[in-house]
Design an enzyme around this catalytic site. Structure first.
Site, PDB file in Angstrom:
ATOM      1  N   THR A   1     -15.258  11.555  21.656  1.00  0.00           N
ATOM      2  CA  THR A   1     -15.525  12.102  20.324  1.00  0.00           C
ATOM      3  C   THR A   1     -15.865  10.936  19.400  1.00  0.00           C
ATOM      4  O   THR A   1     -15.306   9.839  19.527  1.00  0.00           O
ATOM      5  CB  THR A   1     -14.364  12.950  19.795  1.00  0.00           C
ATOM      6  OG1 THR A   1     -14.828  13.783  18.735  1.00  0.00           O
ATOM      7  CG2 THR A   1     -13.188  12.110  19.324  1.00  0.00           C
TER       8      THR A   1
ATOM      9  N   HIS B   1     -10.555  17.494  18.344  1.00  0.00           N
ATOM     10  CA  HIS B   1     -10.938  16.695  17.166  1.00  0.00           C
ATOM     11  C   HIS B   1     -10.745  17.599  15.955  1.00  0.00           C
ATOM     12  O   HIS B   1     -11.620  18.406  15.635  1.00  0.00           O
ATOM     13  CB  HIS B   1     -12.400  16.242  17.336  1.00  0.00           C
ATOM     14  CG  HIS B   1     -12.972  15.463  16.186  1.00  0.00           C
ATOM     15  ND1 HIS B   1     -13.915  14.476  16.381  1.00  0.00           N
ATOM     16  CD2 HIS B   1     -12.779  15.506  14.845  1.00  0.00           C
ATOM     17  CE1 HIS B   1     -14.270  13.947  15.204  1.00  0.00           C
ATOM     18  NE2 HIS B   1     -13.591  14.560  14.262  1.00  0.00           N
TER      19      HIS B   1
ATOM     20  N   CYS C   1     -10.370  12.635  10.209  1.00  0.00           N
ATOM     21  CA  CYS C   1     -10.028  13.562  11.289  1.00  0.00           C
ATOM     22  C   CYS C   1      -9.154  12.869  12.327  1.00  0.00           C
ATOM     23  O   CYS C   1      -9.102  11.641  12.379  1.00  0.00           O
ATOM     24  CB  CYS C   1     -11.293  14.051  12.011  1.00  0.00           C
ATOM     25  SG  CYS C   1     -12.418  14.960  10.982  1.00  0.00           S
TER      26      CYS C   1
END
Lengths: 177, 127, 146
Positions: free
Chosen positions: A23, A46, A29
């Site tokens: 990711t 995520h 995040c």
């Protein structure tokens, strides 16, 4: 290696030892990763926000967007793929305070708190964390080896090493028993 | 081999918290024994094999300091690893308890991973 | 040593305790917001200076904090568990504050206890912090033993 890209607000699991879950651009995040080193099952999510309670429609449509729905979903998916909860190694990365976050809410920090709250609630504890600060991270999890690699926008790369005490690996008779 | 863990704290919910952290270590836990003070803990120790003790300090009847002194004064009990988990984070108290024989000292409040690491270290050192 | 030596530790204590074991945070200092159903707990301490710290939270805040602490859903908790968690919150806040204020002394904490809002409240140093569903109020009274 088969690269499986996990997008923002998304998640995935794999039992393919040749696969790598990746990711990109983790700012505020957080990526949560699970790995079962015996079953060779790995999962990654995520998430963007801490709580889903104020966003009922989206919580149904995009549960991976929120910590409190993403983490149990990831756990459930990993177990369904053959992972054993007692063997799971847990990693987390992200939760940075982004310079242009003028909201005053410090989403990165709130995401970090939500991570710990959800892990605790669902009976998990992190074995390695690389959270906070102001760095935007990219993270890769190798399904076969369980190794987790982080990368900065400048290109520097480092591995997340899980904390596992000696007691957790092998047991011998205690001398006084 | 399953490990027996004793948790000594006058707060029932704190005992729940500590038990949960120990369970999350993934170590093979056999039984948990719980006591609300040092006196009750000593009674339990008479009849049960314990591999690790987690103890608070501020407790009624017999506090954690007195309890650890009792353990250190006993030929058998002194070998049981003890981790103190207390709100008292003064240097003086920490040194006192470590000098009394405690293997670790965790000040409340703490992150669960901090206690997890201390438990694994205490049990790993006697393996 | 005076109340100010303790009061300066209120905000960091609230942040440290709530973040590490309640996975929660304060929204910073705020005005008092007391309601009839609030839960209150107090802890006495003895050291170079003695006193009592009391803690007050709304029922909704207490339930949310208890759920976080115990890793359970709010609906599954009973009043006894919630009260015990509020007591442990008071215990940890008091311990943190006294450890900092009386860092070079030997001191002791008494057992935390819930008390009714109907009991006469002693005057003391008060600070309020915004938390989920309400306010966390800390009141310190020096030289008073509960």
């Amino acid at each position: 290696m088969n690269e499986l890209v996990i997008g923002v607000g998304d998640g995935g699991v794999s039992g393919d030892p040749e696969a790598v879950l990746v990711t990109y651009a983790l700012g505020s995040c957080i990526a949560v990763m699970l790995h079962d080193p015996v079953a060779h099952v790995a999962g990654m999510v995520h998430y963007m926000l801490p709580e889903s309670s104020d966003c009922r429609p989206e919580r149904e449509l995009r549960p991976c967007k929120f910590a409190d729905t993403a983490i149990p979903l990831l756990l459930q998916a990993a177990l369904a793929k053959g992972a054993d909860k007692r063997r799971l190694l847990v990693y987390a990365a992200g939760g940075a305070q982004i310079m242009n976050d003028n909201s005053g809410f410090n989403i990165g920090k709130r995401n970090c708190l939500a991570l710990r709250k959800a892990l605790w609630k669902f009976g998990l504890i992190a074995h390695a964390e690389d959270t906070g600060g102001s760095l935007v991270r990219t993270v890769r999890l190798e399904v076969g080896s369980g190794r987790v690699w982080l990368q900065s926008p400048q290109g520097s790369r480092w591995e997340m090493i899980p904390r596992r005490g000696a007691a957790a690996s092998s047991r011998e008779e205690s001398p006084w028993r | 081999m399953a490990l027996n863990i004793m948790i000594v704290d006058d707060s029932p919910v704190m005992r729940v918290f500590l038990r949960k952290v120990v369970q999350l270590t993934g170590l093979p836990v056999g039984e948990f024994f719980e006591a609300g003070d040092g006196e009750a803990a000593l009674e339990l120790l008479k009849g049960n094999w314990i591999d690790l003790v987690l103890t608070d300090i501020n407790m009624p009847r017999m506090n954690g300091e007195e309890f650890v002194r009792e353990l250190e004064g006993d030929e058998v009990l002194r070998d049981i690893p003890v981790i103190v988990v207390s709100t008292d984070s003064t240097r003086e108290r920490i040194d006192q308890m470590l000098n009394l024989g405690a293997r670790g000292y965790i000040a409340k409040p703490f992150f669960p991973e901090t206690l997890r690491d201390a438990v694994e270290k205490a049990l790993g050192s006697v393996a | 040593m005076n109340a100010g030596d303790f009061e300066k530790h209120f905000a960091p204590a609230a942040a440290a305790v709530l973040e590490s074991m309640f996975f929660s945070e304060t929204a910073g200092p705020c005005g008092a917001s007391h309601m009839p159903g609030d839960l209150q707990a107090r802890v006495a301490f003895w050291g170079k200076v003695s006193g009592v710290l009391s803690v007050r939270v709304s029922e909704a805040s207490a339930r949310a904090l208890a759920a976080s602490f115990l890793g359970e859903t709010e609906e599954s908790l009973d009043a006894i568990q919630i009260g015990q968690v509020v007591c442990e919150l008071a215990n940890m806040l008091c311990g943190w504050i006294v450890s900092k204020a009386e860092s070079k002394c030997v001191w002791e904490l008494g057992a935390p206890e819930l008390f009714s809002a109907h009991e006469e409240e002693s005057e003391g140093t008060e600070q309020n912090f915004g938390i989920e569903h309400g306010t966390l109020t800390l009141v310190l009274c020096l030289g008073v033993i509960a």
